[in-house]
Design a protein around this motif. Structure first.
Motif, PDB file in Angstrom:
ATOM      1  N   ILE A 299       0.859  -1.188   0.000  1.00 19.07           N
ATOM      2  CA  ILE A 299       0.000   0.000   0.000  1.00 19.07           C
ATOM      3  C   ILE A 299       0.890   1.231   0.000  1.00 19.07           C
ATOM      4  N   ILE A 300       0.734   2.076  -0.999  1.00 21.95           N
ATOM      5  CA  ILE A 300       1.397   3.381  -1.008  1.00 21.95           C
ATOM      6  C   ILE A 300       0.311   4.429  -1.222  1.00 21.95           C
ATOM      7  N   TYR A 301       0.106   5.245  -0.220  1.00 19.50           N
ATOM      8  CA  TYR A 301      -0.961   6.234  -0.287  1.00 19.50           C
ATOM      9  C   TYR A 301      -0.587   7.372  -1.236  1.00 19.50           C
ATOM     10  N   ASN A 302      -1.601   7.934  -1.869  1.00 17.45           N
ATOM     11  CA  ASN A 302      -1.397   9.135  -2.678  1.00 17.45           C
ATOM     12  C   ASN A 302      -0.873  10.269  -1.806  1.00 17.45           C
ATOM     13  N   ALA A 303      -0.221  11.227  -2.457  1.00 21.74           N
ATOM     14  CA  ALA A 303       0.243  12.419  -1.757  1.00 21.74           C
ATOM     15  C   ALA A 303      -0.822  13.506  -1.833  1.00 21.74           C
ATOM     16  N   ALA A 304      -0.841  14.355  -0.822  1.00 24.96           N
ATOM     17  CA  ALA A 304      -1.732  15.516  -0.833  1.00 24.96           C
ATOM     18  C   ALA A 304      -1.098  16.589  -1.710  1.00 24.96           C
ATOM     19  N   LEU A 305      -1.639  16.754  -2.907  1.00 31.53           N
ATOM     20  CA  LEU A 305      -1.109  17.716  -3.872  1.00 31.53           C
ATOM     21  C   LEU A 305      -2.001  18.947  -3.925  1.00 31.53           C
ATOM     22  N   GLU A 306      -1.389  20.080  -4.144  1.00 34.46           N
ATOM     23  CA  GLU A 306      -2.170  21.296  -4.341  1.00 34.46           C
ATOM     24  C   GLU A 306      -3.084  21.116  -5.551  1.00 34.46           C
ATOM     25  N   PRO A 307      -4.322  21.632  -5.500  1.00 40.04           N
ATOM     26  CA  PRO A 307      -5.220  21.522  -6.659  1.00 40.04           C
ATOM     27  C   PRO A 307      -4.581  22.098  -7.919  1.00 40.04           C
ATOM     28  N   ALA A 308      -4.894  21.474  -9.055  1.00 34.71           N
ATOM     29  CA  ALA A 308      -4.294  21.877 -10.328  1.00 34.71           C
ATOM     30  C   ALA A 308      -4.681  23.304 -10.704  1.00 34.71           C
ATOM     31  N   ARG A 309      -3.687  24.048 -11.161  1.00 33.22           N
ATOM     32  CA  ARG A 309      -3.914  25.391 -11.688  1.00 33.22           C
ATOM     33  C   ARG A 309      -3.495  25.376 -13.154  1.00 33.22           C
ATOM     34  N   ALA A 310      -4.445  25.127 -13.990  1.00 32.14           N
ATOM     35  CA  ALA A 310      -4.166  24.969 -15.415  1.00 32.14           C
ATOM     36  C   ALA A 310      -5.335  25.537 -16.196  1.00 32.14           C
ATOM     37  N   GLY A 311      -5.300  25.326 -17.517  1.00 29.86           N
ATOM     38  CA  GLY A 311      -6.409  25.790 -18.338  1.00 29.86           C
ATOM     39  C   GLY A 311      -6.295  27.264 -18.699  1.00 29.86           C
ATOM     40  N   ALA A 312      -7.238  27.704 -19.500  1.00 32.38           N
ATOM     41  CA  ALA A 312      -7.236  29.085 -19.985  1.00 32.38           C
ATOM     42  C   ALA A 312      -7.729  30.042 -18.902  1.00 32.38           C
ATOM     43  N   PRO A 313      -7.214  31.271 -18.879  1.00 37.51           N
ATOM     44  CA  PRO A 313      -7.716  32.256 -17.902  1.00 37.51           C
ATOM     45  C   PRO A 313      -9.224  32.468 -18.004  1.00 37.51           C
ATOM     46  N   SER A 314      -9.779  32.318 -19.209  1.00 36.70           N
ATOM     47  CA  SER A 314     -11.220  32.516 -19.376  1.00 36.70           C
ATOM     48  C   SER A 314     -12.014  31.493 -18.566  1.00 36.70           C
ATOM     49  N   GLU A 315     -11.481  30.267 -18.434  1.00 36.95           N
ATOM     50  CA  GLU A 315     -12.160  29.243 -17.636  1.00 36.95           C
ATOM     51  C   GLU A 315     -12.190  29.664 -16.170  1.00 36.95           C
ATOM     52  N   ARG A 316     -11.071  30.138 -15.683  1.00 36.87           N
ATOM     53  CA  ARG A 316     -10.989  30.581 -14.297  1.00 36.87           C
ATOM     54  C   ARG A 316     -11.938  31.753 -14.051  1.00 36.87           C
ATOM     55  N   ASP A 317     -11.947  32.694 -14.995  1.00 38.50           N
ATOM     56  CA  ASP A 317     -12.816  33.866 -14.848  1.00 38.50           C
ATOM     57  C   ASP A 317     -14.288  33.459 -14.857  1.00 38.50           C
ATOM     58  N   HIS A 318     -14.623  32.477 -15.708  1.00 40.57           N
ATOM     59  CA  HIS A 318     -16.015  32.017 -15.799  1.00 40.57           C
ATOM     60  C   HIS A 318     -16.476  31.412 -14.477  1.00 40.57           C
ATOM     61  N   VAL A 319     -15.641  30.535 -13.887  1.00 39.53           N
ATOM     62  CA  VAL A 319     -16.018  29.886 -12.629  1.00 39.53           C
ATOM     63  C   VAL A 319     -16.123  30.923 -11.514  1.00 39.53           C
ATOM     64  N   ALA A 320     -15.180  31.858 -11.468  1.00 35.34           N
ATOM     65  CA  ALA A 320     -15.200  32.888 -10.426  1.00 35.34           C
ATOM     66  C   ALA A 320     -16.448  33.767 -10.548  1.00 35.34           C
ATOM     67  N   ALA A 321     -16.790  34.135 -11.780  1.00 33.68           N
ATOM     68  CA  ALA A 321     -17.976  34.977 -11.987  1.00 33.68           C
ATOM     69  C   ALA A 321     -19.252  34.218 -11.626  1.00 33.68           C
ATOM     70  N   LEU A 322     -19.301  32.941 -11.973  1.00 31.15           N
ATOM     71  CA  LEU A 322     -20.467  32.124 -11.625  1.00 31.15           C
ATOM     72  C   LEU A 322     -20.635  32.053 -10.114  1.00 31.15           C
ATOM     73  N   ALA A 323     -19.540  31.835  -9.413  1.00 34.72           N
ATOM     74  CA  ALA A 323     -19.606  31.678  -7.956  1.00 34.72           C
ATOM     75  C   ALA A 323     -20.141  32.933  -7.273  1.00 34.72           C
ATOM     76  N   THR A 324     -19.829  34.087  -7.827  1.00 32.89           N
ATOM     77  CA  THR A 324     -20.313  35.335  -7.198  1.00 32.89           C
ATOM     78  C   THR A 324     -21.828  35.479  -7.326  1.00 32.89           C
ATOM     79  N   ARG A 325     -22.433  34.784  -8.314  1.00 30.19           N
ATOM     80  CA  ARG A 325     -23.883  34.885  -8.509  1.00 30.19           C
ATOM     81  C   ARG A 325     -24.667  33.830  -7.733  1.00 30.19           C
ATOM     82  N   LEU A 326     -23.964  32.827  -7.200  1.00 25.90           N
ATOM     83  CA  LEU A 326     -24.646  31.716  -6.537  1.00 25.90           C
ATOM     84  C   LEU A 326     -24.944  32.036  -5.078  1.00 25.90           C
ATOM     85  N   ARG A 327     -26.018  31.447  -4.594  1.00 31.06           N
ATOM     86  CA  ARG A 327     -26.375  31.609  -3.186  1.00 31.06           C
ATOM     87  C   ARG A 327     -25.497  30.699  -2.339  1.00 31.06           C
TER      88      ARG A 327
END
Length: 367
Positions: A156-184
């Motif tokens: 048994i070799i456990y996975n390591a705790a890795l920082e969440p991936a920071r990848a993809g286009a800036p537009s994807e990040r902006d879209h998720v951030a903008a969506l989150a501001t509109r959610l309850r």
């Protein structure tokens, strides 16, 4: 590794390759890729991480020449050890051991999916062929029990705790951030592949229970997979469309975690879910089912609320309590202790010991 997407095992492998380079070990990755498909996102990820790799053409399930193409790569690289991840890599390594001079082989089993008969067959075949490896590495005690017939070769070799991936286009990040501001608020999320063993249907049923009880919340389902259409239909059937949104595959999951108030892991089966460790790295409260290595990671701490798998009622009750009671300093400290315990250095040390054992055993047999 046969993977076009940047999967959890792929991220773990990349982090390991970079880490062992620091102690002088060369690590090279073979990526299988079907011709005619878009360029491999995993190969690009390896390239950006500075991990040496080669893309080998894979023409489908009946491509018997795949093993010979991999053999040519191995003859050029002359590795001391081959390690495999996934059923196709396992099958290739098994054939190479039978047909050509064997190289020490460590086979990794990350878990299985159950979306159709073909997937179940491939994962069954993976488990059978892994018996040909010098060592079999699994992610949890439950998986180790499934391979107990191979005795001391199973580790048994456990996975390591890795920082969440920071990848993809800036537009994807902006879209998720903008969506989150509109959610309850609160925003509750599920992150992962949409396949039956991940239990997202249970999550939707739990959300329906919260809504019936008058709890105000928003939910995000992040990921893609064969169950997406059925899950979206289930969402409509439960009248959850006003509060549940399906985002599909998100490359930059870091931005998702930054906007979540609670992460839910409703899985029916797991090894050690990367999502659990990512959420703890991002300091997001977690509700998870007691599957795979989840109980081993959490223990008796308050790092996560752990519930019986397969029960939408138990899941919903834990979600409601997490939302209503909120987070605490003790909970946050428990999450950081998990991150410390499941460090990449711990994983590297386990791999180095495994490599030494395999090579020492080979030398002993040769002498």
């Amino acid at each position: 590794m046969a993977s076009d997407a940047v999967s959890g095992p792929g991220r773990q492998l990349t982090a390991l390759a970079r880490a062992v380079a620091g102690v002088g070990i060369g690590f090279r990755v073979v990526v299988f890729h079907r011709p005619g498909r878009p360029p491999s996102a995993f190969a690009r990820y390896l390239d950006e991480a500075g991990v040496e790799h080669v893309v080998v053409e894979d023409r489908g399930p009946l491509d018997w020449r795949l093993a010979s193409r991999v053999r040519r790569v191995l003859e050029r690289w002359q590795p001391s050890i081959v390690q495999t991840h996934g059923y196709k890599a396992t099958a290739v390594a098994y054939l190479l051991r039978r047909l050509y001079a064997p190289v020490p082989w460590i086979g990794f089993f990350h878990g299985s999916t159950t979306e159709d008969l073909k997937a179940r067959f491939y994962h069954w075949l993976d488990r059978q062929l892994l018996g040909g490896a010098e060592r079999i590495v699994v992610m949890s005690p439950a998986q180790a029990r499934d391979f107990r017939r191979y005795g001391r070769r199973v580790h048994i070799i456990y996975n390591a705790a890795l920082e969440p991936a920071r990848a993809g286009a800036p537009s994807e990040r902006d879209h998720v951030a903008a969506l989150a501001t509109r959610l309850r608020r609160p925003i509750i999320g599920v992150v992962g592949r949409l396949s039956p063993e991940k239990g997202v249907d249970l999550f939707l049923d739990a959300c329906a229970g919260l809504a019936r009880n008058g709890l105000v919340f928003s939910a995000l389902v992040v990921g893609d997979g064969p169950e997406r259409g059925r899950l979206e239909a289930r969402c409509r059937q439960l009248a959850l469309e006003p509060c549940v949104q399906f985002l599909g595959q998100i490359s930059d999951v870091d931005v998702v975690y930054r906007h979540l108030d609670l992460l839910v892991l409703p899985s029916r089966s797991e090894g050690l879910p990367n999502t659990l460790l990512e959420a703890m790295c991002a300091d997001v409260p977690v509700v998870a089912t007691a599957v795979g290595a989840v109980p081993d990671v959490v223990g008796t701490s308050s790092a996560a609320r752990v519930v019986t798998p397969g029960s939408a009622a138990a899941l919903g009750e834990a979600m409601a309590r997490a939302v209503m009671l909120g987070d605490s300093a003790a909970d946050a400290a428990a999450r950081q202790e998990v991150v410390r315990r499941f460090s990449i250095q711990r994983r590297v040390d386990a791999h180095l010991q495994l490599y030494r054992d395999v090579l020492d055993e080979r030398c002993h047999r040769a002498s």
